[in-house]
Scaffold this motif. Structure first.
Motif, PDB file in Angstrom:
ATOM      1  N   PHE A 181       0.854  -1.182   0.000  1.00 17.99           N
ATOM      2  CA  PHE A 181       0.000   0.000   0.000  1.00 17.99           C
ATOM      3  C   PHE A 181       0.891   1.233   0.000  1.00 17.99           C
ATOM      4  N   THR A 182       0.346   2.315  -0.545  1.00 13.70           N
ATOM      5  CA  THR A 182       1.109   3.551  -0.708  1.00 13.70           C
ATOM      6  C   THR A 182       0.487   4.677   0.095  1.00 13.70           C
ATOM      7  N   ILE A 183       1.341   5.428   0.738  1.00 15.15           N
ATOM      8  CA  ILE A 183       0.936   6.627   1.472  1.00 15.15           C
ATOM      9  C   ILE A 183       1.466   7.819   0.663  1.00 15.15           C
ATOM     10  N   ASP A 184       0.573   8.741   0.323  1.00 15.19           N
ATOM     11  CA  ASP A 184       0.956   9.883  -0.515  1.00 15.19           C
ATOM     12  C   ASP A 184       1.470  11.084   0.262  1.00 15.19           C
ATOM     13  N   GLU A 185       1.031  11.200   1.509  1.00 15.42           N
ATOM     14  CA  GLU A 185       1.494  12.307   2.345  1.00 15.42           C
ATOM     15  C   GLU A 185       1.592  11.815   3.782  1.00 15.42           C
ATOM     16  N   LYS A 186       2.428  12.436   4.572  1.00 15.93           N
ATOM     17  CA  LYS A 186       2.601  12.015   5.956  1.00 15.93           C
ATOM     18  C   LYS A 186       1.256  12.050   6.674  1.00 15.93           C
ATOM     19  N   LYS A 187       0.910  10.915   7.328  1.00  7.72           N
ATOM     20  CA  LYS A 187      -0.362  10.877   8.047  1.00  7.72           C
ATOM     21  C   LYS A 187      -0.385   9.747   9.063  1.00  7.72           C
ATOM     22  N   ASP A 188      -1.318   9.866  10.001  1.00  6.54           N
ATOM     23  CA  ASP A 188      -1.551   8.822  10.992  1.00  6.54           C
ATOM     24  C   ASP A 188      -2.470   7.774  10.389  1.00  6.54           C
ATOM     25  N   VAL A 189      -2.137   6.513  10.611  1.00  5.66           N
ATOM     26  CA  VAL A 189      -2.971   5.409  10.138  1.00  5.66           C
ATOM     27  C   VAL A 189      -3.133   4.392  11.254  1.00  5.66           C
ATOM     28  N   TRP A 190      -4.232   3.660  11.228  1.00  8.94           N
ATOM     29  CA  TRP A 190      -4.486   2.555  12.146  1.00  8.94           C
ATOM     30  C   TRP A 190      -4.445   1.290  11.309  1.00  8.94           C
ATOM     31  N   LEU A 191      -3.371   0.509  11.463  1.00 13.58           N
ATOM     32  CA  LEU A 191      -3.213  -0.700  10.662  1.00 13.58           C
ATOM     33  C   LEU A 191      -3.745  -1.919  11.400  1.00 13.58           C
ATOM     34  N   CYS A 192      -4.442  -2.756  10.657  1.00 16.24           N
ATOM     35  CA  CYS A 192      -5.044  -3.970  11.197  1.00 16.24           C
ATOM     36  C   CYS A 192      -3.959  -4.953  11.624  1.00 16.24           C
ATOM     37  N   GLN A 193      -4.143  -5.535  12.801  1.00 16.81           N
ATOM     38  CA  GLN A 193      -3.238  -6.587  13.265  1.00 16.81           C
ATOM     39  C   GLN A 193      -3.971  -7.910  13.487  1.00 16.81           C
ATOM     40  N   CYS A 194      -5.315  -7.877  13.407  1.00 13.69           N
ATOM     41  CA  CYS A 194      -6.056  -9.138  13.537  1.00 13.69           C
ATOM     42  C   CYS A 194      -6.070  -9.891  12.206  1.00 13.69           C
ATOM     43  N   LYS A 195      -5.810  -9.169  11.109  1.00 17.98           N
ATOM     44  CA  LYS A 195      -5.711  -9.706   9.749  1.00 17.98           C
ATOM     45  C   LYS A 195      -7.054 -10.038   9.107  1.00 17.98           C
ATOM     46  N   TYR A 196      -8.164  -9.682   9.745  1.00 23.32           N
ATOM     47  CA  TYR A 196      -9.484  -9.997   9.219  1.00 23.32           C
ATOM     48  C   TYR A 196     -10.312  -8.765   8.839  1.00 23.32           C
ATOM     49  N   SER A 197      -9.708  -7.589   8.811  1.00 29.49           N
ATOM     50  CA  SER A 197     -10.400  -6.363   8.420  1.00 29.49           C
ATOM     51  C   SER A 197     -10.944  -6.496   6.999  1.00 29.49           C
ATOM     52  N   LYS A 198     -12.072  -5.887   6.754  1.00 28.10           N
ATOM     53  CA  LYS A 198     -12.620  -5.845   5.389  1.00 28.10           C
ATOM     54  C   LYS A 198     -12.048  -4.645   4.630  1.00 28.10           C
ATOM     55  N   ASN A 199     -11.222  -3.840   5.301  1.00 25.63           N
ATOM     56  CA  ASN A 199     -10.614  -2.647   4.708  1.00 25.63           C
ATOM     57  C   ASN A 199      -9.093  -2.734   4.805  1.00 25.63           C
ATOM     58  N   LYS A 200      -8.537  -3.903   4.530  1.00 26.36           N
ATOM     59  CA  LYS A 200      -7.098  -4.142   4.663  1.00 26.36           C
ATOM     60  C   LYS A 200      -6.298  -3.144   3.842  1.00 26.36           C
ATOM     61  N   PRO A 201      -5.217  -2.647   4.348  1.00 28.63           N
ATOM     62  CA  PRO A 201      -4.505  -2.979   5.574  1.00 28.63           C
ATOM     63  C   PRO A 201      -4.985  -2.189   6.788  1.00 28.63           C
ATOM     64  N   PHE A 202      -6.054  -1.409   6.618  1.00 32.11           N
ATOM     65  CA  PHE A 202      -6.506  -0.531   7.693  1.00 32.11           C
ATOM     66  C   PHE A 202      -7.544  -1.224   8.581  1.00 32.11           C
ATOM     67  N   CYS A 203      -7.551  -0.853   9.840  1.00 27.94           N
ATOM     68  CA  CYS A 203      -8.477  -1.419  10.816  1.00 27.94           C
ATOM     69  C   CYS A 203      -9.906  -0.958  10.522  1.00 27.94           C
ATOM     70  N   ASP A 204     -10.856  -1.892  10.619  1.00 26.50           N
ATOM     71  CA  ASP A 204     -12.276  -1.540  10.495  1.00 26.50           C
ATOM     72  C   ASP A 204     -13.067  -1.967  11.742  1.00 26.50           C
ATOM     73  N   GLY A 205     -12.346  -2.378  12.798  1.00 30.12           N
ATOM     74  CA  GLY A 205     -12.999  -2.779  14.046  1.00 30.12           C
ATOM     75  C   GLY A 205     -13.342  -4.252  14.135  1.00 30.12           C
ATOM     76  N   THR A 206     -13.037  -5.028  13.116  1.00 31.22           N
ATOM     77  CA  THR A 206     -13.352  -6.463  13.119  1.00 31.22           C
ATOM     78  C   THR A 206     -12.761  -7.174  14.330  1.00 31.22           C
ATOM     79  N   HIS A 207     -11.614  -6.717  14.813  1.00 30.00           N
ATOM     80  CA  HIS A 207     -10.955  -7.382  15.958  1.00 30.00           C
ATOM     81  C   HIS A 207     -11.874  -7.473  17.173  1.00 30.00           C
ATOM     82  N   ARG A 208     -12.836  -6.588  17.276  1.00 31.62           N
ATOM     83  CA  ARG A 208     -13.751  -6.600  18.426  1.00 31.62           C
ATOM     84  C   ARG A 208     -14.696  -7.799  18.424  1.00 31.62           C
ATOM     85  N   THR A 209     -14.835  -8.459  17.268  1.00 30.70           N
ATOM     86  CA  THR A 209     -15.760  -9.593  17.155  1.00 30.70           C
ATOM     87  C   THR A 209     -15.052 -10.943  17.136  1.00 30.70           C
ATOM     88  N   LEU A 210     -13.737 -10.941  17.249  1.00 32.61           N
ATOM     89  CA  LEU A 210     -12.988 -12.210  17.171  1.00 32.61           C
ATOM     90  C   LEU A 210     -12.797 -12.833  18.541  1.00 32.61           C
TER      91      LEU A 210
END
Length: 78
Positions: A49-78
């Motif tokens: 994935f590419t970042i075009d400008e410096k910014k804060d991101v929340w990256l998924c670590q549960c690996k089951y997000s529907k918006n990979k590589p970004f967190c969508d809250g799926t970890h709360r249901t695992l």
């Protein structure tokens, strides 16, 4: 097909500079949330994935997000 390992049930907030990054999709990397080539023993490949400008991101670590590589809250249901 292999299933990803849950690295952590919480996202990782990072401030990223512009550039291309490789997000670990298998969950086996010791460099979470980024790839360290641990996926080579699986059929899972990292996601570029590419970042075009410096910014804060929340990256998924549960690996089951529907918006990979970004967190969508799926970890709360695992």
């Amino acid at each position: 097909m292999d299933k990803p390992v849950i690295a952590q049930k919480a996202p990782k907030m990072l401030t990223l500079e512009p550039g291309t990054y490789f997000w670990c999709a298998c969950g086996r990397s010791q460099n979470q949330p980024f790839c360290d080539d641990s996926h080579k023993v699986t059929s899972i490949t990292p996601m570029a994935f590419t970042i075009d400008e410096k910014k804060d991101v929340w990256l998924c670590q549960c690996k089951y997000s529907k918006n990979k590589p970004f967190c969508d809250g799926t970890h709360r249901t695992l």
